[in-house]
Every structure is written in structure tokens, then in C-alpha cells.
Design a protein around this motif. Structure first.
Motif, mmCIF file in Angstrom:
data_model
loop_
_atom_site.group_PDB
_atom_site.id
_atom_site.type_symbol
_atom_site.label_atom_id
_atom_site.label_comp_id
_atom_site.label_asym_id
_atom_site.label_seq_id
_atom_site.Cartn_x
_atom_site.Cartn_y
_atom_site.Cartn_z
ATOM 1 N N LYS A 83 4.673 -7.466 4.001
ATOM 2 C CA LYS A 83 4.094 -7.559 2.664
ATOM 3 C C LYS A 83 5.037 -8.378 1.797
ATOM 4 O O LYS A 83 6.211 -8.043 1.663
ATOM 5 N N LEU A 84 4.510 -9.456 1.240
ATOM 6 C CA LEU A 84 5.281 -10.308 0.337
ATOM 7 C C LEU A 84 4.425 -10.596 -0.897
ATOM 8 O O LEU A 84 3.208 -10.426 -0.875
ATOM 9 N N HIS A 131 -1.707 -20.752 1.879
ATOM 10 C CA HIS A 131 -1.941 -19.351 1.536
ATOM 11 C C HIS A 131 -2.590 -18.597 2.697
ATOM 12 O O HIS A 131 -2.152 -17.499 3.071
ATOM 13 N N MET A 132 -3.621 -19.187 3.295
ATOM 14 C CA MET A 132 -4.340 -18.501 4.370
ATOM 15 C C MET A 132 -3.469 -18.334 5.612
ATOM 16 O O MET A 132 -3.578 -17.331 6.323
ATOM 17 N N THR A 133 -2.593 -19.310 5.859
ATOM 18 C CA THR A 133 -1.672 -19.167 6.990
ATOM 19 C C THR A 133 -0.751 -17.975 6.784
ATOM 20 O O THR A 133 -0.520 -17.177 7.705
ATOM 21 N N MET A 134 -0.224 -17.842 5.573
ATOM 22 C CA MET A 134 0.652 -16.701 5.306
ATOM 23 C C MET A 134 -0.108 -15.386 5.374
ATOM 24 O O MET A 134 0.407 -14.387 5.892
ATOM 25 N N GLU A 135 -1.349 -15.370 4.892
ATOM 26 C CA GLU A 135 -2.150 -14.143 4.979
ATOM 27 C C GLU A 135 -2.381 -13.754 6.436
ATOM 28 O O GLU A 135 -2.338 -12.580 6.797
ATOM 29 N N MET A 136 -2.626 -14.741 7.275
ATOM 30 C CA MET A 136 -2.789 -14.462 8.704
ATOM 31 C C MET A 136 -1.503 -13.903 9.287
ATOM 32 O O MET A 136 -1.517 -12.943 10.079
ATOM 33 N N LEU A 137 -0.359 -14.488 8.879
ATOM 34 C CA LEU A 137 0.920 -14.019 9.396
ATOM 35 C C LEU A 137 1.239 -12.602 8.906
ATOM 36 O O LEU A 137 1.724 -11.763 9.680
ATOM 37 N N LEU A 138 0.981 -12.329 7.630
ATOM 38 C CA LEU A 138 1.253 -10.991 7.096
ATOM 39 C C LEU A 138 0.422 -9.944 7.834
ATOM 40 O O LEU A 138 0.907 -8.854 8.151
ATOM 41 N N THR A 197 10.879 -12.107 8.987
ATOM 42 C CA THR A 197 9.977 -10.952 9.108
ATOM 43 C C THR A 197 10.598 -9.662 8.561
ATOM 44 O O THR A 197 9.895 -8.676 8.387
ATOM 45 N N ARG A 198 11.892 -9.673 8.298
ATOM 46 C CA ARG A 198 12.548 -8.476 7.761
ATOM 47 C C ARG A 198 12.638 -8.480 6.232
ATOM 48 O O ARG A 198 13.229 -7.568 5.641
ATOM 49 N N LEU A 199 12.059 -9.500 5.588
ATOM 50 C CA LEU A 199 12.127 -9.568 4.132
ATOM 51 C C LEU A 199 11.386 -8.379 3.498
ATOM 52 O O LEU A 199 10.319 -7.987 3.975
ATOM 53 N N PRO A 200 11.921 -7.834 2.418
ATOM 54 C CA PRO A 200 11.237 -6.740 1.720
ATOM 55 C C PRO A 200 10.036 -7.256 0.928
ATOM 56 O O PRO A 200 9.938 -8.451 0.627
ATOM 57 N N SER A 201 9.125 -6.381 0.562
ATOM 58 C CA SER A 201 7.891 -6.765 -0.115
ATOM 59 C C SER A 201 8.135 -7.350 -1.504
ATOM 60 O O SER A 201 7.253 -7.997 -2.069
ATOM 61 N N SER A 202 9.325 -7.138 -2.052
ATOM 62 C CA SER A 202 9.633 -7.669 -3.383
ATOM 63 C C SER A 202 9.895 -9.172 -3.368
ATOM 64 O O SER A 202 9.899 -9.817 -4.419
ATOM 65 N N ARG A 203 10.084 -9.756 -2.182
ATOM 66 C CA ARG A 203 10.407 -11.187 -2.100
ATOM 67 C C ARG A 203 9.138 -12.026 -2.300
ATOM 68 O O ARG A 203 8.018 -11.605 -1.968
#
Length: 321
Positions: free
Chosen positions: A176-177, A163-170, A145-151
């Protein structure tokens, strides 16, 4: 009064015949080979389930059962084939997202997914597993959860469960990834393995073998329950986000015009096939939880998840041609 009684006596056999007809029709089905059109490539969970139950269904139905892969457009290519089928011998195998997510994303289809298709049953539930390349040194969900948006993160394609799982998590975490979509979970997993992408939510049955030998690190599971095969990997809900649940299902769908009596027969026969010890054991090996629910239960769950994923799509402003 006598005239009315005489009329009722004449009508009763007709009414009885009309009541028996649908059942007799269903018992006579199928009258020719049955096509199971798989919405994703060979080796994906739905395809594997279809091939597992294929011999049992052939025996039960007395007709060849043909598994045919027609991947593309998040399952819409296969869905269109089945929706436009001219007989009652063509069924669709694919994730529940065909009815719960795709209608929110694809606005220009020539047919209405939820009007043209209906759930017959859910084969099994499955989770997405958040996996990372060990070289990325993401050893916990908290570090993720600490990853920067550039990753970067990989998915099996835009609008797919990963994809939808990650969108829900974001949306849940405020992260922001950058999304890198692939043509299926297999290619996505390969690029995480190669280190081209750090992480991804990928269906557990695909990444499980790599996690078990240490080539990928599992950080979290998307559903309500931990994987029986990886009991030390927490759910997202257990990792600080109570209520998070991205459970998905491999399903069997039919054209909406298929008679209810035939749909119910198919559901019963599929449930019997799934209940065999060998198939239950194989599903467990793939980290799939058998469902085999009734048509009514499948339709109710489909409606609930349609609303849930619609909110995710709207929040992420997702729409595909």
C-alpha cells in the motif's frame, strides 16, 4: 434457364464493379490534408512517433499530414475529437489505454470509446520503468516492496499507464502506497528527480536519460522483456512475480465508421514508414519496440488488454467522472 443466364450476365459486371469500388476508393484516399490528433503533449512517445513518420506519410499520401496535440482527460479529449470527425481524414495517436483502460474509468462520457473508435495498428510497445530517487536508498525491487504505506509514488495521471501499472503491482504484492498523480510523465519524473516523491512507474523513454547518468535509479521494468538499453534492470516478473506483464502500446486509431479498405491502406503505409532504417533506429533509442501489426492483430490485442485492465480497475475500485 436462358432468362437466369441472361440475368447473371447482366449482374456480373455490376458485382465486379461493386467489388472493385472499395479498393479504388482507398487508392484515391486521401483527397485533402490528414490530421493526426495526438492525445498527449509534445515530447510523449506517441507524439514523437507521429512526428517521425509524418514526412514519410506526406510523401506516400501526396497530402499534408498535420500533427495536432489535444491532451486532456487521459486521452479522452482527443478521442472525442476523432470520434466525432465528419470525414475520413482524422486519426488518433495515443496509448492503447484509450480503449483498454479509459472505458472502465470514465462512465459519463458523451460517447462510447470502444464503439466510436477502432485500432488501425500499433506503432510500438513500451514499458513503464520503476525509478527511485537515489537519496531514497531503494537499491533493489525487494527493498521497494518493503516501503511503508506512508511513502509516496508518482504517476503521469490517474488512469494512465504509470498509475495502472502501480495498481497492478500493489495488488500483486499486497503493498500500500500513496498515489500522487501529475499531468504527464514529464512532471512526474521531475518530482522524483527533485526528491519530492520517492519513486514512480514512468514510461521508460522519459526517464531513460536520467537513469543513464545516475540521477534516477531503475529498479524494475513493467513488461515481459528487459530493456535493451538497460539490460541489467530486471523485469517485475523476474523479481519474484512470474506472469506480471504491464506492456503498453502507442497506437493509431480511426473513427469506427471509416471504411475498412481505407483503414487497411493506412495500416500498410504506416507499417512501411515504421520499417525505414532511420525510424527503427530512432524508436530503439527511445526504448520503443516497433510493432506495425495488422488491424486484425491490433483489435485482438485491444480486446485482450481491455479485459485485463478491467480486472485491475475493478480491484482498485477506480472510477473517474
Amino acid at each position: 434457364m436462358k432468362a437466369l443466364t441472361a440475368l447473371l450476365l447482366r449482374l456480373s459486371p455490376l458485382a465486379m464493379a461493386m467489388a472493385i469500388l472499395p479498393s479504388a476508393w482507398a487508392q484515391a484516399w486521401p483527397t485533402k490534408p490528414v490530421r493526426l490528433v495526438a492525445a498527449f503533449p509534445p515530447g510523449t512517445p506517441g507524439d514523437m512517433i507521429a512526428r517521425l513518420i509524418q514526412p514519410t506519410l506526406q510523401t506516400a499520401w501526396g497530402q499534408p499530414v498535420i500533427v495536432e496535440n489535444k491532451p486532456g482527460a487521459g486521452g479522452n479529449v482527443a478521442a472525442g475529437d476523432v470520434a466525432h470527425a465528419r470525414d475520413d481524414h482524422t486519426l488518433l495517436v495515443g496509448p492503447d489505454t484509450i480503449l483498454t483502460i479509459n472505458p472502465h474509468l470514465y462512465k459519463k462520457l458523451s460517447f462510447d470509446l470502444r464503439v466510436s473508435l477502432k485500432p488501425v495498428t500499433y506503432f510500438a510497445s513500451f514499458n513503464q520503468m520503476l525509478v527511485c530517487n537515489p537519496a531514497a536508498e531503494i537499491t533493489s525491487f525487494d527493498k521497494f516492496t518493503r516501503l511503508p504505506s506512508s511513502r509516496l509514488y508518482a504517476s503521469g495521471g490517474t488512469g494512465t499507464p504509470s498509475h495502472m501499472t502501480m495498481e497492478m503491482l500493489l495488488a500483486t504484492t499486497g503493498m500500500k502506497l500513496t498515489h500522487v498523480p501529475y499531468k504527464g510523465p514529464g512532471p512526474a519524473a521531475q518530482d522524483v528527480l527533485a526528491g519530492h516523491v520517492d519513486c514512480g512507474f514512468i514510461v521508460s523513454s522519459v526517464v531513460l536519460p536520467h537513469v543513464q547518468v545516475g540521477r534516477l535509479r531503475a529498479v524494475a521494468v513493467s513488461g515481459k522483456e528487459r530493456s535493451v538499453l538497460l539490460p541489467n534492470v530486471p523485469t517485475v516478473a523476474e523479481s519474484g512475480h512470474p506472469g506480471f506483464d504491464a506492456t503498453f502500446f502507442e497506437t493509431l486509431l480511426a473513427p469506427s465508421k471509416m471504411p475498412a479498405a481505407i483503414v487497411e491502406k493506412i495500416q500498410r503505409d504506416v507499417r512501411s514508414a515504421l520499417d525505414t532504417p532511420a525510424i527503427k533506429a530512432r524508436l530503439a533509442e527511445m526504448d520503443l519496440r516497433m510493432e506495425g501489426n495488422t488491424t486484425q492483430e491490433a483489435q485482438r490485442r485491444s480486446q485482450e488488454d481491455f479485459a485485463k485492465w478491467g480486472a485491475v480497475a475493478q480491484r482498485a475500485k477506480l472510477e473517474l467522472d
